[in-house]
Design a protein around this motif. Structure first.
Motif, mmCIF file in Angstrom:
data_model
loop_
_atom_site.group_PDB
_atom_site.id
_atom_site.type_symbol
_atom_site.label_atom_id
_atom_site.label_comp_id
_atom_site.label_asym_id
_atom_site.label_seq_id
_atom_site.Cartn_x
_atom_site.Cartn_y
_atom_site.Cartn_z
ATOM 1 N N ASN A 237 -2.665 1.560 -26.006
ATOM 2 C CA ASN A 237 -2.335 2.241 -27.255
ATOM 3 C C ASN A 237 -1.640 3.576 -27.013
ATOM 4 N N ALA A 238 -1.817 4.136 -25.843
ATOM 5 C CA ALA A 238 -1.048 5.304 -25.445
ATOM 6 C C ALA A 238 0.211 4.891 -24.688
ATOM 7 N N LEU A 239 0.064 3.939 -23.759
ATOM 8 C CA LEU A 239 1.208 3.529 -22.939
ATOM 9 C C LEU A 239 2.388 3.074 -23.793
ATOM 10 N N TYR A 240 2.128 2.192 -24.752
ATOM 11 C CA TYR A 240 3.211 1.681 -25.599
ATOM 12 C C TYR A 240 3.980 2.820 -26.267
ATOM 13 N N ASN A 241 3.243 3.808 -26.770
ATOM 14 C CA ASN A 241 3.852 4.841 -27.594
ATOM 15 C C ASN A 241 4.557 5.928 -26.792
ATOM 16 N N PHE A 242 4.419 5.839 -25.466
ATOM 17 C CA PHE A 242 5.170 6.734 -24.589
ATOM 18 C C PHE A 242 6.315 6.013 -23.870
ATOM 19 N N GLY A 243 6.453 4.709 -24.037
ATOM 20 C CA GLY A 243 7.610 4.019 -23.484
ATOM 21 C C GLY A 243 7.338 2.886 -22.516
ATOM 22 N N PHE A 244 6.077 2.577 -22.252
ATOM 23 C CA PHE A 244 5.742 1.445 -21.374
ATOM 24 C C PHE A 244 6.293 0.138 -21.932
ATOM 25 N N GLU A 245 6.866 -0.692 -21.060
ATOM 26 C CA GLU A 245 7.271 -2.054 -21.400
ATOM 27 C C GLU A 245 6.707 -2.990 -20.338
ATOM 28 N N TYR A 246 6.354 -4.198 -20.746
ATOM 29 C CA TYR A 246 5.837 -5.159 -19.785
ATOM 30 C C TYR A 246 6.911 -5.680 -18.842
ATOM 31 N N GLU A 247 8.134 -5.730 -19.325
ATOM 32 C CA GLU A 247 9.229 -6.261 -18.509
ATOM 33 C C GLU A 247 10.551 -5.826 -19.124
ATOM 34 N N PRO B 91 -1.738 6.466 -34.066
ATOM 35 C CA PRO B 91 -0.619 7.366 -34.360
ATOM 36 C C PRO B 91 0.559 7.174 -33.402
ATOM 37 N N PRO B 92 1.735 7.615 -33.812
ATOM 38 C CA PRO B 92 2.916 7.484 -32.958
ATOM 39 C C PRO B 92 2.889 8.452 -31.782
ATOM 40 N N GLY B 93 3.670 8.106 -30.762
ATOM 41 C CA GLY B 93 3.930 8.977 -29.633
ATOM 42 C C GLY B 93 5.418 9.251 -29.570
ATOM 43 N N PRO B 94 5.884 9.839 -28.498
ATOM 44 C CA PRO B 94 7.307 10.202 -28.404
ATOM 45 C C PRO B 94 8.256 9.017 -28.356
ATOM 46 N N ALA B 95 7.773 7.820 -28.020
ATOM 47 C CA ALA B 95 8.654 6.654 -27.915
ATOM 48 C C ALA B 95 8.426 5.632 -29.029
ATOM 49 N N GLY B 96 7.642 5.988 -30.050
ATOM 50 C CA GLY B 96 7.435 5.064 -31.158
ATOM 51 C C GLY B 96 5.976 4.918 -31.518
ATOM 52 N N GLN B 97 5.709 4.018 -32.445
ATOM 53 C CA GLN B 97 4.351 3.787 -32.926
ATOM 54 C C GLN B 97 3.987 2.323 -32.768
ATOM 55 N N PHE B 98 3.002 2.068 -31.938
ATOM 56 C CA PHE B 98 2.543 0.710 -31.665
ATOM 57 C C PHE B 98 1.022 0.726 -31.538
ATOM 58 N N ALA B 99 0.435 -0.464 -31.609
ATOM 59 C CA ALA B 99 -1.008 -0.607 -31.441
ATOM 60 C C ALA B 99 -1.278 -1.923 -30.740
ATOM 61 N N GLN B 100 -2.359 -1.954 -29.985
ATOM 62 C CA GLN B 100 -2.716 -3.144 -29.228
ATOM 63 C C GLN B 100 -3.231 -4.245 -30.158
ATOM 64 N N LEU B 101 -2.582 -5.391 -30.092
ATOM 65 C CA LEU B 101 -3.011 -6.531 -30.884
ATOM 66 C C LEU B 101 -4.315 -7.093 -30.358
ATOM 67 N N GLY B 102 -5.198 -7.452 -31.276
ATOM 68 C CA GLY B 102 -6.373 -8.251 -30.959
ATOM 69 C C GLY B 102 -6.260 -9.562 -31.711
ATOM 70 N N GLY B 103 -7.382 -10.155 -32.009
ATOM 71 C CA GLY B 103 -7.367 -11.337 -32.862
ATOM 72 C C GLY B 103 -7.137 -12.632 -32.131
ATOM 73 N N GLN B 104 -7.232 -13.711 -32.898
ATOM 74 C CA GLN B 104 -7.224 -15.040 -32.307
ATOM 75 C C GLN B 104 -6.610 -16.072 -33.249
ATOM 76 N N GLY B 105 -6.166 -17.163 -32.642
ATOM 77 C CA GLY B 105 -5.777 -18.348 -33.381
ATOM 78 C C GLY B 105 -6.799 -19.449 -33.187
ATOM 79 N N ILE B 106 -6.773 -20.430 -34.067
ATOM 80 C CA ILE B 106 -7.687 -21.565 -33.952
ATOM 81 C C ILE B 106 -6.899 -22.791 -33.513
ATOM 82 N N SER B 107 -7.380 -23.444 -32.470
ATOM 83 C CA SER B 107 -6.684 -24.573 -31.847
ATOM 84 C C SER B 107 -7.585 -25.799 -31.817
#
Length: 440
Positions: free
Chosen positions: A217-227, A310-326
């Protein structure tokens, strides 16, 4: 008969029948985590039993053991579960390893459209590969990391005056991550009503997924990308970018200045316990905790409020939780399991799901004009679901997660090395996982 062959035959039979005639009464077992929403689903499912004639059984496992228990069940081809509400990160493995049946034809035959669900939940819970219209789950429970706060403390005139004098702006819902850190610092070690309180409870747990679900939740909003968005599995300079390093440094600082003593291994249970017992001014938590907070005799009602990360210097994001049913491919009751999916997807059922404490992902529910006013946390839920990102959903997600847990906790909580060292090491770890998987 191999599971995949059995899947195609059973699903085909259901599609041909269109569920116009109920299958013979079956005993179905639905597997999920043991938490308050699961209890609500038991009550909700009584209507399905009455309408269908099927009997519902439930296998609920506490969150700390949920992944190990249920992934072992799937990987062994076990037949305990007919329906699985699996974590969002499981969708890649569920699809590629043949654990879940593909639902596209069933959805088409029964008028179930993924366009009717919050887009982020379709991507997060249903699709594999991501960004393609290949569906292995129906969005079941929308969830996201957000924040609870002690509105009654924030509104005390003497605290508002002191905060304004100290920081030069009003004590209110933080408009940025920097403001969140200021507020955490302000409350740290303060005495309120004769009790020493602290700034913020954070996700710091190392053993399962806690520190990763928190720090992102901090990494995303400072500019972290997975790839690299233009080149899959190209990690260097994205996972460990200067912004990502600053985000991890921020999370460590927030922990250092605002977390309660002894909170170095906290996750969902510990965080909410600290908040509901009046120990902290703000609490990081998945949205599923908000109904319990609102109903709590100590901190509920008008004493608490809720806000999106809240947003950081690179945007506003939040860690997704939740689930689907299969529908589990090894189930011998796939017809009845698909009936449950069709029943659960109905707008009237989804509306009741929200009323009972489940977080519906159906647009017809969350876009209803009455939704925002239906609960004090409804707006924060909508705001949060609009900014979500998720962890890897690769089949090797567990190995990717183990590395993240070790690297992030080692620096941010244990204080080992530097943020740059931690993220450089994470790049090496993840590259090794992808090389082993044949992705590189």
């Amino acid at each position: 008969m191999k599971p995949k062959m059995m899947t195609s035959v059973a699903a085909g039979a259901i599609i041909a029948a269109g569920l116009t005639t109920a299958a013979a009464a079956e005993d179905l077992t639905l597997c999920w985590a043991a938490w308050d929403p699961a209890n609500a689903l038991v009550e909700l499912s009584k209507d399905f039993e009455a309408q269908s004639g099927h009997n519902m059984n439930f296998e609920f496992v506490p969150w700390p053991s949920f992944a190990d228990r249920m992934l072992n069940e799937l990987n062994s081809g076990g037949q305990l579960c007919d329906l699985m509400i699996g974590d969002s990160q499981w969708i890649g493995g569920g699809a590629e390893n043949g654990h879940y049946i593909k639902l596209n034809d069933f959805f088409d035959a029964n008028g179930i459209s993924m366009d009717d669900f919050i887009p982020a939940t379709v991507t997060g819970y249903s699709e594999w590969p991501k960004g393609t219209p290949n569906y292995y789950a129906l969005p079941a429970f929308g969830d996201v990391v957000g924040w609870s706060y002690r509105r009654d403390w924030f509104e005390r005139p003497e605290l508002q005056t002191e905060f304004m004098d100290t920081y030069g702006y009003a004590l209110d819902v933080p408009a940025s991550l920097e403001q969140l850190k200021d507020i955490a610092t302000f409350f740290q070690g303060r005495e309120i009503d004769g009790t020493t309180v602290y700034g913020v409870s954070l996700y710091t747990e190392r053993g399962s997924e806690g520190i990763t679900m928190g720090a992102t939740n901090a990494l995303y909003n400072f500019g972290f990308e997975y790839e690299n968005p233009a080149q899959p599995y190209d990690l260097e300079g994205f996972v460990n970018s200067p912004g990502a390093v600053a985000g991890l440094e921020y999370y460590k600082e927030l922990y250092d200045v605002g977390a309660p003593p002894g909170s170095s291994n906290w996750y969902m249970g510990e965080n909410i316990d600290a908040y509901r017992s009046g120990q902290v001014a703000m609490s990081m938590g998945f949205a599923f905790v908000w109904p319990g907070v609102h109903a709590d005799a100590n901190v509920g009602g008008d004493k608490s409020g809720y806000f999106a990360n809240p947003p950081g210097p690179a945007g506003q994001f939040a860690q997704l939780g939740g689930q689907g049913i299969s529908v589990v491919s090894y189930s011998e009751n796939q017809e009845a399991a698909l009936e449950y999916i069709q029943w659960f997807a109905q707008p009237k059922v989804q509306s009741r799901w929200w009323e009972m404490g489940g977080y519906s992902a159906l647009n017809a529910v969350v876009d209803d004009p009455s939704f925002v006013g239906s609960q004090p946390y409804a707006q924060a839920f909508l705001d949060s679901m609009a900014i979500v990102k998720d962890f890897w959903a690769e089949p090797a997600y567990a190995d990717l997660l183990i590395a993240a847990q070790e690297r992030l906790h080692g620096y941010a909580i244990a204080g080992e090395g530097s943020a740059q060292d931690a993220l450089d090491g994470l790049v090496r770890d993840w590259i090794e996982v992808f090389e082993d998987e044949g992705k590189l």
